[in-house]
Design a protein around this motif. Structure first.
Motif, mmCIF file in Angstrom:
data_model
loop_
_atom_site.group_PDB
_atom_site.id
_atom_site.type_symbol
_atom_site.label_atom_id
_atom_site.label_comp_id
_atom_site.label_asym_id
_atom_site.label_seq_id
_atom_site.Cartn_x
_atom_site.Cartn_y
_atom_site.Cartn_z
ATOM 1 N N UNK A 34 35.300 28.135 -2.658
ATOM 2 C CA UNK A 34 35.945 29.362 -2.213
ATOM 3 C C UNK A 34 36.330 29.191 -0.749
ATOM 4 N N UNK A 35 37.612 29.320 -0.477
ATOM 5 C CA UNK A 35 38.117 29.142 0.880
ATOM 6 C C UNK A 35 38.521 30.515 1.415
ATOM 7 N N UNK A 95 33.553 35.099 -5.723
ATOM 8 C CA UNK A 95 32.244 34.711 -6.237
ATOM 9 C C UNK A 95 32.051 35.248 -7.659
ATOM 10 N N UNK A 96 32.362 36.516 -7.859
ATOM 11 C CA UNK A 96 32.201 37.101 -9.192
ATOM 12 C C UNK A 96 33.101 36.406 -10.206
ATOM 13 N N UNK A 127 25.846 37.206 0.328
ATOM 14 C CA UNK A 127 26.421 36.700 -0.917
ATOM 15 C C UNK A 127 25.657 35.490 -1.440
ATOM 16 N N UNK A 128 25.065 34.703 -0.526
ATOM 17 C CA UNK A 128 24.247 33.575 -0.965
ATOM 18 C C UNK A 128 23.041 34.064 -1.761
ATOM 19 N N UNK A 129 22.446 35.183 -1.304
ATOM 20 C CA UNK A 129 21.319 35.764 -2.037
ATOM 21 C C UNK A 129 21.780 36.320 -3.377
ATOM 22 N N UNK A 130 22.969 36.903 -3.403
ATOM 23 C CA UNK A 130 23.545 37.415 -4.657
ATOM 24 C C UNK A 130 23.653 36.292 -5.679
ATOM 25 N N UNK A 131 24.102 35.134 -5.239
ATOM 26 C CA UNK A 131 24.224 33.989 -6.138
ATOM 27 C C UNK A 131 22.851 33.495 -6.592
ATOM 28 N N UNK A 190 28.348 26.808 -5.727
ATOM 29 C CA UNK A 190 29.453 27.389 -4.967
ATOM 30 C C UNK A 190 29.463 26.820 -3.554
ATOM 31 N N UNK A 191 30.650 26.416 -3.103
ATOM 32 C CA UNK A 191 30.848 25.936 -1.739
ATOM 33 C C UNK A 191 31.790 26.911 -1.035
ATOM 34 N N UNK A 192 31.296 27.560 0.016
ATOM 35 C CA UNK A 192 32.055 28.615 0.695
ATOM 36 C C UNK A 192 32.484 28.144 2.087
#
Length: 206
Positions: A8-9, A79-80, A109-113, A90-92
């Motif tokens: 994700x960029x 992300x969703x 969002x890292x915690x969400x994942x 995922x690489x952000x």
């Protein structure tokens, strides 16, 4: 069809790719992240967002348009979408160093994942961050460098650090005191474990 990883960029400051997409990986440009994709020489599979960061929307890439007034950030929308496509890694990029609120949102969002059984990596100019939820993570051996860990959410229990300069075993970490900041690699792998709770882990890229 599931993808091995999702890239994700985002539209924030971009410092280049620490990890590049492999064949079959899903590449998502979140709004102005399209310009960073061009800079990195990668073509996104999908452009998505409210497009408030782009002066001109490219017509050659598939896109999903969302209203400006929405609950999710453009990165969270991506992300969703990646989770729906079956991605587990995922690489952000372009998610730190600009607006502080967006940086904090992307760390959350890292915690969400992590809560959904996926692993996210958020890259900035000098550090990589990830979240660990009731799990164990091993950082590869390095001769030097700093790593830190912080409690995300309620108090984290059963926190252990093995292989770093400063060790912990079955400790409790509070979100109100930065006990885990500025640990050091010692030439061996570093194992970090949390049995109950969520940790934010950051380490130097080089």
């Amino acid at each position: 069809m599931s993808h091995p990883a999702c890239f994700i960029i985002g539209a924030g400051p971009f410092f280049g790719l620490v990890t590049r997409p492999a064949p079959g990986d899903l590449i998502l440009a979140a709004d102005g992240g399209w310009q960073h994709c061009e800079k990195a020489g990668i073509r996104p599979d999908l452009l998505m967002g409210d497009f408030d960061s782009l002066t001109e929307i490219p017509q050659t890439v598939p896109r999903l348009t969302f209203p400006v007034e929405k609950d999710d950030t453009d990165t969270m929308l991506a992300i969703k979408y990646g989770l729906e496509q079956g991605c587990k890694t995922f690489h952000l990029y372009g998610g730190t160093g600009g607006r502080m609120d967006h940086t904090l949102a992307n760390l959350q969002s890292l915690a969400y994942l992590a809560q959904r059984g996926a692993r996210g990596f958020l890259y900035d100019e000098t550090y990589t961050s990830t979240a660990l939820w009731n799990d164990t993570l091993t950082l590869p051996a390095r001769q030097e460098g700093i790593f830190s860990l912080f409690c995300l959410g309620p108090e984290a229990h059963g926190v252990s650090i093995r292989g770093g300069q400063y060790s912990l075993e079955g400790a409790d970490l509070s979100p109100f005191f930065p006990l885990g900041v500025s640990n050091h690699f010692q030439g061996q792998p570093v194992e970090i474990e949390v049995t109950d709770g969520c940790l934010l882990i950051c380490w130097q890229n080089t």
